[in-house]
Design a protein around this motif. Structure first.
Motif, PDB file in Angstrom:
ATOM      1  N   SER A 235      -6.087 -41.971 -21.589  1.00 35.20           N
ATOM      2  CA  SER A 235      -5.443 -41.723 -20.302  1.00 35.20           C
ATOM      3  C   SER A 235      -6.070 -40.506 -19.624  1.00 35.20           C
ATOM      4  O   SER A 235      -6.299 -39.478 -20.265  1.00 35.20           O
ATOM      5  CB  SER A 235      -3.946 -41.486 -20.508  1.00 35.20           C
ATOM      6  OG  SER A 235      -3.329 -41.168 -19.284  1.00 35.20           O
ATOM      7  N   THR A 242       4.193 -47.644 -15.829  1.00 34.80           N
ATOM      8  CA  THR A 242       5.061 -48.432 -14.956  1.00 34.80           C
ATOM      9  C   THR A 242       4.729 -49.918 -14.995  1.00 34.80           C
ATOM     10  O   THR A 242       5.544 -50.749 -14.603  1.00 34.80           O
ATOM     11  CB  THR A 242       4.953 -47.944 -13.500  1.00 34.80           C
ATOM     12  OG1 THR A 242       3.580 -48.006 -13.078  1.00 34.80           O
ATOM     13  CG2 THR A 242       5.446 -46.512 -13.381  1.00 34.80           C
ATOM     14  N   GLU A 243       3.530 -50.253 -15.476  1.00 31.94           N
ATOM     15  CA  GLU A 243       3.137 -51.663 -15.514  1.00 31.94           C
ATOM     16  C   GLU A 243       2.000 -51.862 -16.508  1.00 31.94           C
ATOM     17  O   GLU A 243       1.145 -50.989 -16.677  1.00 31.94           O
ATOM     18  CB  GLU A 243       2.676 -52.120 -14.120  1.00 31.94           C
ATOM     19  CG  GLU A 243       2.294 -53.588 -14.026  1.00 31.94           C
ATOM     20  CD  GLU A 243       1.797 -53.970 -12.643  1.00 31.94           C
ATOM     21  OE1 GLU A 243       1.271 -55.088 -12.504  1.00 31.94           O
ATOM     22  OE2 GLU A 243       1.921 -53.156 -11.703  1.00 31.94           O
ATOM     23  N   ASP A 245      -0.720 -54.879 -16.948  1.00 37.02           N
ATOM     24  CA  ASP A 245      -1.173 -56.063 -16.219  1.00 37.02           C
ATOM     25  C   ASP A 245      -1.750 -57.122 -17.166  1.00 37.02           C
ATOM     26  O   ASP A 245      -2.845 -56.963 -17.705  1.00 37.02           O
ATOM     27  CB  ASP A 245      -2.227 -55.644 -15.188  1.00 37.02           C
ATOM     28  CG  ASP A 245      -2.509 -56.731 -14.161  1.00 37.02           C
ATOM     29  OD1 ASP A 245      -2.712 -57.887 -14.569  1.00 37.02           O
ATOM     30  OD2 ASP A 245      -2.529 -56.410 -12.957  1.00 37.02           O
ATOM     31  N   GLN A 272       5.009 -50.528 -21.192  1.00 36.92           N
ATOM     32  CA  GLN A 272       5.843 -50.155 -20.051  1.00 36.92           C
ATOM     33  C   GLN A 272       7.021 -49.274 -20.462  1.00 36.92           C
ATOM     34  O   GLN A 272       7.726 -49.554 -21.427  1.00 36.92           O
ATOM     35  CB  GLN A 272       6.359 -51.416 -19.361  1.00 36.92           C
ATOM     36  CG  GLN A 272       7.006 -51.163 -18.017  1.00 36.92           C
ATOM     37  CD  GLN A 272       7.354 -52.465 -17.312  1.00 36.92           C
ATOM     38  OE1 GLN A 272       7.650 -53.465 -17.938  1.00 36.92           O
ATOM     39  NE2 GLN A 272       7.321 -52.457 -15.993  1.00 36.92           N
ATOM     40  N   THR A 303     -11.436 -52.306 -12.623  1.00 33.80           N
ATOM     41  CA  THR A 303     -10.030 -52.556 -12.270  1.00 33.80           C
ATOM     42  C   THR A 303      -9.153 -51.331 -12.470  1.00 33.80           C
ATOM     43  O   THR A 303      -8.012 -51.301 -12.014  1.00 33.80           O
ATOM     44  CB  THR A 303      -9.451 -53.705 -13.121  1.00 33.80           C
ATOM     45  OG1 THR A 303      -9.532 -53.351 -14.515  1.00 33.80           O
ATOM     46  CG2 THR A 303     -10.203 -55.005 -12.876  1.00 33.80           C
ATOM     47  N   GLY A 304      -9.683 -50.347 -13.175  1.00 24.79           N
ATOM     48  CA  GLY A 304      -8.864 -49.187 -13.516  1.00 24.79           C
ATOM     49  C   GLY A 304      -8.073 -49.402 -14.790  1.00 24.79           C
ATOM     50  O   GLY A 304      -7.286 -48.543 -15.195  1.00 24.79           O
ATOM     51  N   ILE A 308      -0.922 -49.199 -15.965  1.00 25.68           N
ATOM     52  CA  ILE A 308      -0.691 -48.507 -14.700  1.00 25.68           C
ATOM     53  C   ILE A 308       0.266 -47.339 -14.931  1.00 25.68           C
ATOM     54  O   ILE A 308       1.368 -47.528 -15.450  1.00 25.68           O
ATOM     55  CB  ILE A 308      -0.091 -49.459 -13.642  1.00 25.68           C
ATOM     56  CG1 ILE A 308      -0.856 -50.800 -13.625  1.00 25.68           C
ATOM     57  CG2 ILE A 308      -0.079 -48.799 -12.277  1.00 25.68           C
ATOM     58  CD1 ILE A 308      -2.322 -50.686 -13.329  1.00 25.68           C
ATOM     59  N   GLY A 310       2.436 -43.902 -13.529  1.00 18.50           N
ATOM     60  CA  GLY A 310       3.103 -43.354 -12.356  1.00 18.50           C
ATOM     61  C   GLY A 310       4.261 -42.501 -12.804  1.00 18.50           C
ATOM     62  O   GLY A 310       4.608 -42.453 -13.984  1.00 18.50           O
TER      63      GLY A 310
END
Length: 317
Positions: A235, A242-243, A245, A272, A303-304, A308, A310
């Motif tokens: 990270s 938060t997600e 994918d 998550q 895509t990163g 995700i 946050g």
């Protein structure tokens, strides 16, 4: 209960049940061999395509796989043709994963499919129940044939290692089947399934199946090798996940070689809701090929990544 589990290889996903089971034992058998195994053990976990019990379906799957396309009109006959040919009629439980990046992005879509499936199954005398299961992120932490087999075997050996999502999903589905088979009252099947898993009886049965199908019954999770070409990702900031994918995970896993290269796959360390710190390892890609690993890394970077981050605040208005 007699449970002859016929499975497909992956069509649109990085691994099918047959792909992961083949890491532990052969899955390709003739009808006569399957009949003998089931009569001896009341169970098997095999690749249905080898039986040639639904030859038209085998042709359609070979068309669907390279297109990454599996429409309803083919899914339902594909599932039912094989089950009916295997003589399944007393009880069929269908798992319908629901979530972004799956075939059913919303519960309403999953319910619609379930009602259609049950009606068609009923027309053929098959008693079916469908289970809509959460799939907004991977179940467990592993994606890919070998790494999923490793994770499942680890859980069978030790209930306490989890992961909880894998325990909950597997025992929920098994519980429905136990209820349909008259082994538990309605609503009590999952409790019985968890008892079977915790007691070690599920592992003993799996061990018997592996041995009967020609695998090594003493295989341990650490015996299962993963791709020699690996890349860890960390990270770049602190925050809450938060997600996760699914679609990106599938792209990365396939680029790494799944499902054909069984040692390829990905591992997701945190999911998550988890809080992570900057510099913490969050994802690993395994591949059987340096070139494939390079392609998988490119997808991750472009895509990163599938994880995700946050804060807990969505928006201040």
């Amino acid at each position: 209960m007699i449970i002859p589990k016929t499975s497909t290889r992956a069509i649109t996903s990085p691994s099918g049940t047959a792909d992961s089971m083949e890491v532990l034992a052969p899955v390709t058998f003739t009808s006569e061999e399957v009949e003998k195994m089931v009569s001896e053990l009341n169970a098997c976990i095999i690749w249905g395509g080898a039986l040639d019990i639904a030859p038209a379906d085998n042709v359609l799957i070979e068309v669907e796989r390279p297109l990454h396309y599996d429409p309803w009109g083919l899914m339902i006959p594909s599932i039912l043709a094989k089950k009916i040919a295997m003589g399944v009629n007393a009880g069929l439980v269908l798992d319908i994963p629901v979530g972004e990046g799956t075939k059913f992005s919303t519960p309403s879509r999953g319910k619609e499919f379930a009602h259609v499936f049950k009606q068609i199954a009923s027309n053929f005398g098959v008693k079916a129940e469908c289970a809509l299961t959460l799939a907004h992120q991977p179940i467990g932490h592993a994606v890919g044939p070998a790494i999923e087999a490793k994770e499942a075997l680890r859980l069978l050996l030790d209930y306490n290692v989890g992961p909880n999502s894998l325990i909950e999903k597997s025992t929920s589905l098994a519980g429905i089947l136990l209820e349909m088979g008259g082994k538990a009252q309605r609503g009590e099947g999952q409790t019985l399934a968890k008892q079977i898993l915790q007691s070690g009886n599920a592992y003993k049965k799996m061990r018997d199946i592996i041995e009967l199908q020609g695998g090594d019954p003493d295989i341990q999770p650490d015996d299962i090798e993963l791709g020699p070409y690996q890349k860890d990702f960390y990270s770049n900031k602190s925050g809450h996940i938060t997600e996760v994918d699914n679609a990106i995970i599938n792209q990365i896993a396939k680029a790494a070689g799944c499902p054909y290269a069984k040692t390829s796959g990905v591992e997701i360390y945190r999911k998550q809701g988890a809080k992570i710190e900057k510099g913490e390892k969050i994802f690993t890609i395994y591949s059987n090929s340096e070139n494939k690993l390079r392609r998988a890394r490119k997808i991750y970077n472009s895509t990163g990544g599938p994880i995700i981050l946050g804060g807990m605040l969505i928006e201040r208005i």
